[in-house]
Design a protein around this motif. Structure first.
Motif, PDB file in Angstrom:
ATOM      1  N   PRO A   1      28.997  17.506 -41.416  1.00 44.94           N
ATOM      2  CA  PRO A   1      30.171  17.024 -42.170  1.00 44.94           C
ATOM      3  C   PRO A   1      30.313  17.634 -43.555  1.00 44.94           C
ATOM      4  O   PRO A   1      31.363  17.477 -44.186  1.00 44.94           O
ATOM      5  CB  PRO A   1      29.929  15.510 -42.259  1.00 44.94           C
ATOM      6  CG  PRO A   1      28.451  15.354 -42.130  1.00 44.94           C
ATOM      7  CD  PRO A   1      28.011  16.428 -41.186  1.00 44.94           C
ATOM      8  N   TRP A   2      29.267  18.310 -44.038  1.00 49.89           N
ATOM      9  CA  TRP A   2      29.326  18.937 -45.364  1.00 49.89           C
ATOM     10  C   TRP A   2      30.041  20.285 -45.338  1.00 49.89           C
ATOM     11  O   TRP A   2      30.257  20.894 -46.367  1.00 49.89           O
ATOM     12  CB  TRP A   2      27.905  19.138 -45.893  1.00 49.89           C
ATOM     13  CG  TRP A   2      27.033  19.860 -44.902  1.00 49.89           C
ATOM     14  CD1 TRP A   2      26.943  21.219 -44.706  1.00 49.89           C
ATOM     15  CD2 TRP A   2      26.159  19.263 -43.954  1.00 49.89           C
ATOM     16  NE1 TRP A   2      26.060  21.506 -43.691  1.00 49.89           N
ATOM     17  CE2 TRP A   2      25.562  20.314 -43.208  1.00 49.89           C
ATOM     18  CE3 TRP A   2      25.806  17.943 -43.652  1.00 49.89           C
ATOM     19  CZ2 TRP A   2      24.634  20.084 -42.184  1.00 49.89           C
ATOM     20  CZ3 TRP A   2      24.887  17.716 -42.636  1.00 49.89           C
ATOM     21  CH2 TRP A   2      24.312  18.777 -41.918  1.00 49.89           C
ATOM     22  N   THR A   3      30.430  20.747 -44.165  1.00 42.68           N
ATOM     23  CA  THR A   3      31.018  22.072 -44.014  1.00 42.68           C
ATOM     24  C   THR A   3      32.448  22.119 -44.539  1.00 42.68           C
ATOM     25  O   THR A   3      33.258  21.231 -44.248  1.00 42.68           O
ATOM     26  CB  THR A   3      31.015  22.494 -42.532  1.00 42.68           C
ATOM     27  OG1 THR A   3      29.684  22.381 -42.018  1.00 42.68           O
ATOM     28  CG2 THR A   3      31.497  23.931 -42.367  1.00 42.68           C
ATOM     29  N   ARG A   4      32.761  23.145 -45.301  1.00 47.36           N
ATOM     30  CA  ARG A   4      34.127  23.388 -45.762  1.00 47.36           C
ATOM     31  C   ARG A   4      34.658  24.613 -45.024  1.00 47.36           C
ATOM     32  O   ARG A   4      34.100  25.709 -45.159  1.00 47.36           O
ATOM     33  CB  ARG A   4      34.158  23.616 -47.282  1.00 47.36           C
ATOM     34  CG  ARG A   4      33.710  22.411 -48.101  1.00 47.36           C
ATOM     35  CD  ARG A   4      33.852  22.675 -49.585  1.00 47.36           C
ATOM     36  NE  ARG A   4      33.464  21.525 -50.385  1.00 47.36           N
ATOM     37  CZ  ARG A   4      32.268  21.350 -50.929  1.00 47.36           C
ATOM     38  NH1 ARG A   4      31.328  22.270 -50.738  1.00 47.36           N
ATOM     39  NH2 ARG A   4      31.991  20.285 -51.649  1.00 47.36           N
ATOM     40  N   ILE A   5      35.726  24.417 -44.268  1.00 45.33           N
ATOM     41  CA  ILE A   5      36.226  25.450 -43.363  1.00 45.33           C
ATOM     42  C   ILE A   5      37.606  25.911 -43.788  1.00 45.33           C
ATOM     43  O   ILE A   5      38.484  25.095 -44.116  1.00 45.33           O
ATOM     44  CB  ILE A   5      36.264  24.925 -41.910  1.00 45.33           C
ATOM     45  CG1 ILE A   5      34.846  24.595 -41.438  1.00 45.33           C
ATOM     46  CG2 ILE A   5      36.915  25.946 -40.976  1.00 45.33           C
ATOM     47  CD1 ILE A   5      34.781  23.977 -40.051  1.00 45.33           C
ATOM     48  N   MET A   6      37.810  27.228 -43.754  1.00 44.54           N
ATOM     49  CA  MET A   6      39.096  27.843 -44.071  1.00 44.54           C
ATOM     50  C   MET A   6      39.476  28.784 -42.916  1.00 44.54           C
ATOM     51  O   MET A   6      39.021  29.927 -42.880  1.00 44.54           O
ATOM     52  CB  MET A   6      38.996  28.623 -45.394  1.00 44.54           C
ATOM     53  CG  MET A   6      40.277  29.373 -45.776  1.00 44.54           C
ATOM     54  SD  MET A   6      40.126  30.243 -47.370  1.00 44.54           S
ATOM     55  CE  MET A   6      38.933  31.542 -46.947  1.00 44.54           C
ATOM     56  N   PRO A   7      40.301  28.328 -41.973  1.00 46.61           N
ATOM     57  CA  PRO A   7      40.703  29.219 -40.880  1.00 46.61           C
ATOM     58  C   PRO A   7      41.709  30.262 -41.340  1.00 46.61           C
ATOM     59  O   PRO A   7      42.536  30.016 -42.220  1.00 46.61           O
ATOM     60  CB  PRO A   7      41.342  28.259 -39.872  1.00 46.61           C
ATOM     61  CG  PRO A   7      41.886  27.152 -40.707  1.00 46.61           C
ATOM     62  CD  PRO A   7      40.909  27.001 -41.847  1.00 46.61           C
ATOM     63  N   THR A   8      41.614  31.421 -40.764  1.00 49.43           N
ATOM     64  CA  THR A   8      42.614  32.473 -40.948  1.00 49.43           C
ATOM     65  C   THR A   8      42.949  33.023 -39.578  1.00 49.43           C
ATOM     66  O   THR A   8      42.047  33.361 -38.808  1.00 49.43           O
ATOM     67  CB  THR A   8      42.096  33.604 -41.851  1.00 49.43           C
ATOM     68  OG1 THR A   8      41.764  33.064 -43.134  1.00 49.43           O
ATOM     69  CG2 THR A   8      43.146  34.683 -42.028  1.00 49.43           C
TER      70      THR A   8
END
Length: 223
Positions: free
Chosen positions: A158-165
């Motif tokens: 849950p600590w993951t910060r995700i930025m999809p491209t």
């Protein structure tokens, strides 16, 4: 133009939409990036593509250092440390790549610059965390698994910060599932900076499109 690492990361997450753009003409780059900044997306990813791209980037960063220092220039499509070092020397404030390269991570950490590597599996994301990457680029976003992949990763991590491209559009129908799944930002290229707007040189239209998209993301987050 060097900025505090936390400032850059917070700025990226706050605006939610990172314009992804490249053009061989520095004047066009300046027009596009200023329009994005005016529309509320001051963090812009300039992609390392095309001949002499680093020289174009340097000219653009030098322009904004004087004309609009609020612009935060980052570089994308970085796959190796020597190229990353070149762009850091030319003023890049964040680095994005289509893959995870430990040498790039160590270089960026040494300079306290955010690095968002492209990850497509939980193992790659875990390795990125070990290397000090706060925001991981989910790439290619639509092909990896979309919002369902984000939800699956955030369950045990849950600590993951995700930025999809890739696979993200400006519409609410596209944006809402991604942000509801838990992404912190998304990279957006031709779906945001369209060919029609570029061909017409319609920077006012681009500014309006960016402003609408940033506002849409904030509205989705506020629900």
């Amino acid at each position: 133009m060097a900025r505090d690492r936390l400032f850059t990361l917070n700025a990226m997450m706050d605006q939610g939409v990172i314009p992804v753009f490249y053009h061989a003409d520095p004047a066009v780059c300046v027009g596009v990036i200023q329009a994005c900044a005016n529309g509320g997306a001051k963090c812009v990813e300039f992609t390392h593509r095309g001949d002499f791209a680093a020289e174009v980037f340097l000219e653009v960063t030098q322009h904004f250092a004087k004309a609009d220092p609020t612009v935060v220039m980052g570089v994308g499509s970085i796959v190796d440390a020597p190229t990353a070092a070149l762009y850091l020397a030319n003023g890049a404030n964040f680095v994005v790549g289509p893959l995870l390269n430990p040498e790039v991570a160590r270089l960026c950490n040494r300079r306290m610059i955010p690095y968002s590597p492209g990850c497509a599996t939980p193992s790659e994301i875990g390795q990125a965390h070990e290397l000090g990457c706060e925001i991981v680029k989910m790439f290619p976003g639509g092909s990896v698994g979309g919002p369902d992949f984000v939800k699956a990763v955030l369950g045990p991590m849950p600590w993951t910060r995700i930025m999809p491209t890739g696979g993200v559009d400006v519409t609410e129908e596209s944006l809402k599932p991604w942000f509801d799944a838990g992404i912190v930002a998304c990279g957006m290229g031709s779906n945001l900076i369209t060919k029609a707007l570029l061909d017409a040189g319609d920077y006012a239209g681009l500014e309006a499109r960016v402003a609408e998209t940033v506002a849409r993301v904030r509205a989705i987050r506020g629900r």
